[in-house]
Design an enzyme around this catalytic site. Structure first.
Site, short mmCIF file in Angstrom:
data_model
loop_
_atom_site.label_atom_id
_atom_site.label_comp_id
_atom_site.label_asym_id
_atom_site.label_seq_id
_atom_site.Cartn_x
_atom_site.Cartn_y
_atom_site.Cartn_z
N GLY A 297 -11.03 0.38 15.02
CA GLY A 297 -10.85 -0.34 13.77
C GLY A 297 -11.82 -0.03 12.66
O GLY A 297 -11.65 -0.50 11.52
N TYR B 248 2.39 1.76 3.81
CA TYR B 248 1.33 0.76 3.59
C TYR B 248 0.84 0.75 2.14
O TYR B 248 -0.16 0.11 1.84
CB TYR B 248 0.10 1.05 4.45
CG TYR B 248 0.37 1.34 5.90
CD1 TYR B 248 0.83 0.36 6.74
CD2 TYR B 248 0.11 2.61 6.43
CE1 TYR B 248 1.06 0.62 8.09
CE2 TYR B 248 0.32 2.88 7.76
CZ TYR B 248 0.80 1.89 8.58
OH TYR B 248 1.01 2.15 9.91
N GLU C 287 -12.99 2.12 21.16
CA GLU C 287 -11.73 2.87 20.99
C GLU C 287 -11.53 3.34 19.56
O GLU C 287 -10.51 3.04 18.93
CB GLU C 287 -10.55 1.97 21.39
CG GLU C 287 -10.60 1.42 22.79
CD GLU C 287 -9.47 0.41 23.06
OE1 GLU C 287 -8.89 -0.13 22.09
OE2 GLU C 287 -9.20 0.18 24.23
N PRO C 288 -12.46 4.07 19.00
CA PRO C 288 -12.29 4.51 17.61
C PRO C 288 -11.24 5.63 17.49
O PRO C 288 -11.16 6.49 18.35
CB PRO C 288 -13.67 5.04 17.23
CG PRO C 288 -14.27 5.49 18.53
CD PRO C 288 -13.70 4.59 19.61
N GLY C 289 -10.44 5.55 16.45
CA GLY C 289 -9.49 6.63 16.18
C GLY C 289 -9.75 7.17 14.80
O GLY C 289 -10.34 8.24 14.61
N ARG C 290 -9.38 6.37 13.79
CA ARG C 290 -9.49 6.78 12.40
C ARG C 290 -10.90 7.24 12.02
O ARG C 290 -11.08 8.22 11.31
CB ARG C 290 -9.10 5.60 11.52
CG ARG C 290 -8.96 5.95 10.06
CD ARG C 290 -8.78 4.68 9.20
NE ARG C 290 -7.91 3.69 9.75
CZ ARG C 290 -6.63 3.51 9.39
NH1 ARG C 290 -6.10 4.27 8.46
NH2 ARG C 290 -5.90 2.56 9.94
N CYS D 73 15.29 11.71 -0.29
CA CYS D 73 16.16 10.87 -1.12
C CYS D 73 15.81 9.40 -1.01
O CYS D 73 16.61 8.59 -0.53
CB CYS D 73 17.60 11.10 -0.69
SG CYS D 73 17.99 12.83 -0.74
N GLU D 74 14.61 9.03 -1.41
CA GLU D 74 14.18 7.63 -1.41
C GLU D 74 13.12 7.49 -2.50
O GLU D 74 12.24 8.34 -2.60
CB GLU D 74 13.49 7.26 -0.09
CG GLU D 74 14.35 7.41 1.12
CD GLU D 74 14.23 6.23 2.07
OE1 GLU D 74 13.75 5.15 1.68
OE2 GLU D 74 14.65 6.42 3.22
N ARG E 190 2.03 7.24 5.31
CA ARG E 190 1.10 6.14 5.00
C ARG E 190 1.25 5.60 3.57
O ARG E 190 1.27 4.39 3.37
CB ARG E 190 -0.35 6.54 5.28
CG ARG E 190 -0.62 6.93 6.74
CD ARG E 190 -2.08 6.98 7.09
NE ARG E 190 -2.65 5.66 7.16
CZ ARG E 190 -3.42 5.13 6.25
NH1 ARG E 190 -3.77 5.81 5.18
NH2 ARG E 190 -3.87 3.90 6.38
#
Ligand code: LLP
Length: 417
Positions: free
Chosen positions: A239, A316, A273-276, A342-343, A312
């Site tokens: 986190g 978000y 548990e770091p990811g980012r 197409c959005e 992302r």
């Protein structure tokens, strides 16, 4: 902070020119810096050295096997969420005794596979899951090691979609139910509940929510001790936030300074548990300008990378810095950088002040190493671009561009139509 920098007006990753990589592999593509990965991992390792934690890299943030292998070489463990991640982890020779498995919906196939592999912990998220694992372990004549994932009910002050530690969220077990489970732990003879686990959310830039959650857990573990319930492991999750724009996140050292005084005296074995934090700023997404468009109201740079490649911003409203790969001093104009899909939600950046660019120019979307490639899709039958790993002067394709054949694999026209 990261090893993407300009030299003579050209963007480099370590000692490699981004435009050289693109000449070889095309666009769009993801490019990762090995040095940045390792630096970030080492920062956490050093900051937390007094409790020598097991640092389980959150594979969901980037599951490329070359990335994972690079971190395993430094002594990382892994935090996994599926049998797919576990299989990839084992392919690069991860030690199962350094793997923790979280997921609110583990299937029987996943539980059996992980039990056979001999992982360190199932991070269990509900009573029915606990009962299910107990039944499968009995059937396999094994003992499952478990950490209960606690929902500590703390606000994490991040995007709603990535807050996980309040009772509004589907994650974890509340404290009262956890106590009840532990008191009745004899009901689960094929399970050894050794740890408690929390993960309160992602991209958290302040330390208060972490400190609150850790303190809450330590008090809880102390209170369990009084009831002769011994917990040996505390997994404090991931986190840690990073800089995308102008955030001022706590550093690994700030985080350690804040929580170590509480952790150190417990004697608990600490898991993280770091990811980012490890991979976020170690990767960029590179895309090419296809067309310039000015409808009199707004200017658009239409690029060859879209929301299917990097979702992302669309999902978000996340901000990623966008920079031209060749620095120019051309006058800056306000543009939306949009993909070909197409959005209207298909954008990489809105209202960005960028120097006037032309067709064929390259743009780097920064801080795209975490939750970038892993969340990509084949929407609009678009093949994913390659992933490239740079180390010093060397670079290699670590995942090939998808071809049309990849995209249609397995599709069938039934005889009845
Ligand atoms: N541990 C658990 C149990 C998790 O659920 C997560 C992330 C992590 C560790 C790693 O968190 P990190 O250190 O990377 O913040 N797709 C979103 C992020 C979703 C995070 C999901 N869980 C995004 O692009 O921002």
């Amino acid at each position: 902070m990261h090893d993407f920098h300009f030299k003579k007006a050209e963007l480099y990753c370590e000692d490699v020119k981004i435009s050289d990589v693109v000449r070889k592999v095309g666009t769009p593509c993801y490019i990762y810096s090995h040095k940045t990965l390792i630096d970030h991992f080492t920062k956490i390792q050093k900051a937390f050295a007094p409790v020598s934690p097991l640092i389980c890299f959150a594979m969901k943030s980037n599951d490329n096997m070359a990335v994972v292998k690079s971190l395993l070489n430094e002594g990382a463990g892994l935090d996994i969420v599926s049998i797919g991640e576990l299989k990839k982890a084992l392919m690069v020779k991860a030690d199962p005794r350094q793997i923790v498995f979280a997921s609110v919906g583990k299937t029987e196939e996943e539980i059996r596979f992980a039990l056979r592999a001999g992982i360190l912990f199932f991070n269990v998220e509900s009573v029915p899951e606990l009962e299910f694992i107990n039944r499968i372990a009995k059937d396999m004549r094994k003992k499952a090691q478990v950490a209960l994932r606690i929902n500590p009910d703390v606000e994490a002050a991040t995007h709603d979609f990535i807050t996980t530690g309040t009772l509004k969220n589907k994650f974890g077990i509340d404290l009262a139910s956890t106590r009840a489970i532990l008191k009745q732990r004899k009901k689960y003879p094929y399970i050894e509940i050794k740890g408690l686990h929390i993960h309160i959310g992602s991209q958290i830039v302040t330390s208060a929510p972490f400190i609150n959650a850790v303190k809450k857990m330590i008090e809880f573990i102390e209170s369990l001790k009084k009831e002769s319930i011994e917990i040996t492991h505390l997994d404090i999750g991931g986190g840690l936030g990073i800089i995308y724009k102008d955030e001022k996140p706590q550093t690994a050292q700030d985080f350690a300074n804040a929580v170590l005084p509480y952790l150190e005296k417990t004697g608990l074995k600490i898991i993280m548990e770091p990811g980012r934090f490890i991979v976020g700023n170690a990767g960029i997404f590179v895309t090419k300008v296809l067309y310039l468009k000015d409808n009199g109201f707004k200017k658009f740079l239409i690029v060859d990378g879209g929301m299917n490649d990097l979702i992302r911003p669309s999902l978000y409203n996340a901000y990623h810095e966008i920079v031209p790969v060749k620095e120019t001093h051309a006058k800056r104009v306000k543009v939306d950088v949009v993909g070909p899909i197409c959005e209207s939600g298909d954008f990489l950046g809105k209202d960005r002040m960028l120097p006037a660019l032309k067709q064929g120019d390259l743009l780097a979307v920064m801080s795209a190493g975490a939750y970038g490639y892993v969340m990509s899709s084949n929407y609009n039958v678009r093949g994913r671009g390659p992933e490239v790993l740079v180390k010093g002067k060397q670079f290699a394709i670590v995942k090939e561009r998808e071809t049309f054949e990849h995209l249609i694999e397995g599709e069938r026209i039934p005889a009845f139509i």
